[in-house]
Motif scaffolding. Structure first.
Motif, PDB file in Angstrom:
ATOM      1  N   CYS A 181       0.928  -0.957   0.018  1.00  0.00           N
ATOM      2  CA  CYS A 181      -0.017  -0.428  -0.316  1.00  0.00           C
ATOM      3  C   CYS A 181       1.448   0.957  -0.229  1.00  0.00           C
ATOM      4  N   VAL A 182       0.567   1.690  -0.720  1.00  0.00           N
ATOM      5  CA  VAL A 182       1.633   3.517  -0.946  1.00  0.00           C
ATOM      6  C   VAL A 182       0.075   4.702  -0.975  1.00  0.00           C
ATOM      7  N   ILE A 183       0.604   5.880   0.100  1.00  0.00           N
ATOM      8  CA  ILE A 183      -0.302   6.388   0.418  1.00  0.00           C
ATOM      9  C   ILE A 183       0.608   8.079   0.074  1.00  0.00           C
ATOM     10  N   LEU A 184      -0.101   8.766  -0.723  1.00  0.00           N
ATOM     11  CA  LEU A 184       0.773  10.042  -1.167  1.00  0.00           C
ATOM     12  C   LEU A 184      -0.433  11.314  -0.143  1.00  0.00           C
ATOM     13  N   GLY A 185       0.179  12.634   0.426  1.00  0.00           N
ATOM     14  CA  GLY A 185      -0.414  13.387   0.987  1.00  0.00           C
ATOM     15  C   GLY A 185       0.533  14.501   1.156  1.00  0.00           C
ATOM     16  N   VAL A 228      -4.757   9.833  10.362  1.00  0.00           N
ATOM     17  CA  VAL A 228      -5.672   9.732  10.063  1.00  0.00           C
ATOM     18  C   VAL A 228      -5.603   8.862   8.465  1.00  0.00           C
ATOM     19  N   TRP A 229      -4.887  10.247   7.929  1.00  0.00           N
ATOM     20  CA  TRP A 229      -5.130   9.851   6.459  1.00  0.00           C
ATOM     21  C   TRP A 229      -4.682   8.022   6.505  1.00  0.00           C
ATOM     22  N   THR A 230      -3.398   7.473   7.227  1.00  0.00           N
ATOM     23  CA  THR A 230      -3.008   6.288   7.209  1.00  0.00           C
ATOM     24  C   THR A 230      -4.064   5.339   7.187  1.00  0.00           C
ATOM     25  N   ALA A 318       4.408  17.536   2.318  1.00  0.00           N
ATOM     26  CA  ALA A 318       4.075  16.147   1.601  1.00  0.00           C
ATOM     27  C   ALA A 318       4.651  14.588   1.973  1.00  0.00           C
ATOM     28  N   THR A 319       4.142  14.224   1.903  1.00  0.00           N
ATOM     29  CA  THR A 319       3.989  13.176   2.715  1.00  0.00           C
ATOM     30  C   THR A 319       3.764  11.636   2.366  1.00  0.00           C
ATOM     31  N   LEU A 320       4.757  10.799   2.067  1.00  0.00           N
ATOM     32  CA  LEU A 320       4.977   9.374   1.349  1.00  0.00           C
ATOM     33  C   LEU A 320       4.483   8.294   2.062  1.00  0.00           C
ATOM     34  N   VAL A 321       3.889   7.600   2.627  1.00  0.00           N
ATOM     35  CA  VAL A 321       3.466   6.206   2.979  1.00  0.00           C
ATOM     36  C   VAL A 321       3.936   5.049   2.715  1.00  0.00           C
ATOM     37  N   THR A 322       4.334   4.064   3.288  1.00  0.00           N
ATOM     38  CA  THR A 322       4.583   2.419   2.184  1.00  0.00           C
ATOM     39  C   THR A 322       4.770   1.464   3.176  1.00  0.00           C
ATOM     40  N   ILE A 323       3.058   0.607   2.760  1.00  0.00           N
ATOM     41  CA  ILE A 323       3.155  -0.220   4.040  1.00  0.00           C
ATOM     42  C   ILE A 323       3.358  -1.513   3.030  1.00  0.00           C
ATOM     43  N   ARG A 324       3.682  -2.604   4.555  1.00  0.00           N
ATOM     44  CA  ARG A 324       3.618  -3.737   3.555  1.00  0.00           C
ATOM     45  C   ARG A 324       4.097  -4.831   4.738  1.00  0.00           C
TER      46      ARG A 324
END
Length: 377
Positions: A181-185, A228-230, A318-324
């Motif tokens: 999962c990748v989240i860009l905010g 909250v975004w995540t 700018a925020t990038l969250v990568t999830i595994r």
């Protein structure tokens, strides 16, 4: 001097068809007609084609590429919503907004180990987590098609409510559970005239040079907002995934499944291998609601107070969250395929978005990485 006038008359043969003359369309072979119908793909247009002729009625069910656009929503207590949970893909939480808000509060206090010092409440979004589908759900509509290989479904709007100007995009890959999962905010996107030969600009702040997250990440509720975004994005993705189970069960020919929305906020994807895994391994539902359980995961967070991109685009916060999943992300697991999995994950992140958002991901991947752990929920 008078100008001569002339008129152009249509050939009557164009409008009058001789019944004894052979219909040239009938000379096209069936496989070619199916190729044309595949290019059409839209399920409503294909439904109309079913009524054109007996030949079309027999060929339309052979179409392999289907696009379903959902543009009509009904309330959770509306007609046709009760007693058909197995028949209807109802992509929504039927709980009141206050319960969803309460659920988010609980998640904030329990799910992120490094952030368990947070205090205070968090307001839920301004609308239900996921919109519902029309009276005719994709499960019902797709019963007419027996050979679907590539399916794309589009919801009428994004799942997660955000404030005006806030950027939130996510992309998730599932098998029987979450794989990537990748989240860009971003808190705001700016547009201004682009200078010649513009390049991506994002210098490290003094705090980042010292190995710590910049102060702007914490101020004005910034940290809480990103949590909250995540969580909201993961809930949205896992709910979409859970509610696709009936479609996957009834269409064993599926090789590709994409569930997106008209706002291009979130996209769930399942490829051939993921669909195979989904069918072979039992799906683990969450105990709290009708969605797939999100496994304990490792998260990588990258942040830039301001990101200046080509084309005069700038993103604040700018925020990038990568999830595994934690089991896949453990480099010491001894799994010989870990290197390959890491490479696949990097390719997934890099190719998740298009345009300015792709540039933003590329720039943020060069930033300092902060590691977090997340409990399953």
């Amino acid at each position: 001097m008078t100008q001569s006038k002339s008129r152009i008359h249509a050939d009557p043969a164009i409008f009058f068809f001789d019944e004894d003359q052979e219909d040239q369309f009938d000379r096209l072979p069936d496989p070619l007609i199916v190729v044309i119908l595949n290019k059409l793909s839209d399920v409503r247009s294909l439904g109309r084609c079913l009524a054109v002729s007996r030949r079309f009625n027999s060929l339309v069910p052979m179409v392999t590429d289907i696009f379903v656009r959902i543009d009509r929503v009904v309330t959770s207590d509306g007609p046709g919503c009760a007693g058909d949970s197995d028949e209807t893909l109802t992509l929504t939480s039927t709980k009141p907004r206050s319960l969803f808000s309460h659920f988010l509060k609980l998640m904030l206090f329990t799910i992120l180990k490094p952030l368990n010092h947070l205090h205070g409440g968090v307001s839920g979004p301004n609308r239900p987590l996921l919109p519902q589908l029309s009276h005719h759900s994709p499960v019902q509509v797709l019963k007419n098609f027996t050979n679907v290989e590539n399916l794309r479904i589009e919801l009428p709007a994004g799942d997660v409510g955000t404030e005006e100007g806030v950027i939130l995009k996510w992309r998730a890959e599932f098998g029987s559970t979450l794989q990537n999962c990748v989240i860009l905010g971003g808190t705001r996107m700016d547009h201004k005239p682009a200078p010649d030969n513009a390049t991506i600009t994002s210098s490290l702040s003094p705090e980042e040079n010292n190995g710590s997250i910049p102060e702007s990440f914490y101020t004005n509720g910034g940290l809480k907002l990103r949590v909250v975004w995540t969580i909201s994005s993961l809930i949205a993705a896992s709910t979409r995934h859970y509610l696709l189970r009936q479609i996957i069960k009834e269409h064993p020919t599926l090789k590709s499944l994409v569930l997106t929305d008209a706002d291009s906020q979130g996209t769930l994807i399942m490829g051939k291998e993921q669909l195979k895994e989904f069918r072979e391994k039992p799906l683990a539902p969450s105990a709290s609601s009708s969605r797939t359980q999100v496994p304990a995961s490792n998260m990588k967070l990258r942040y830039a107070p301001y990101l200046e991109l080509p084309g005069g685009v700038g993103i604040q916060g700018a925020t990038l969250v990568t999830i595994r999943p934690a089991t896949d992300g453990n480099a010491n697991s001894g799994n010989g395929n870990n290197g390959s999995g890491k490479k696949d994950s990097e390719a997934f992140v890099s190719g998740s978005f298009e345009g300015a958002y792709k540039d933003a991901v590329k720039a943020l991947l060069k930033r300092r990485t902060y590691l977090l752990e997340m409990n399953g929920f």
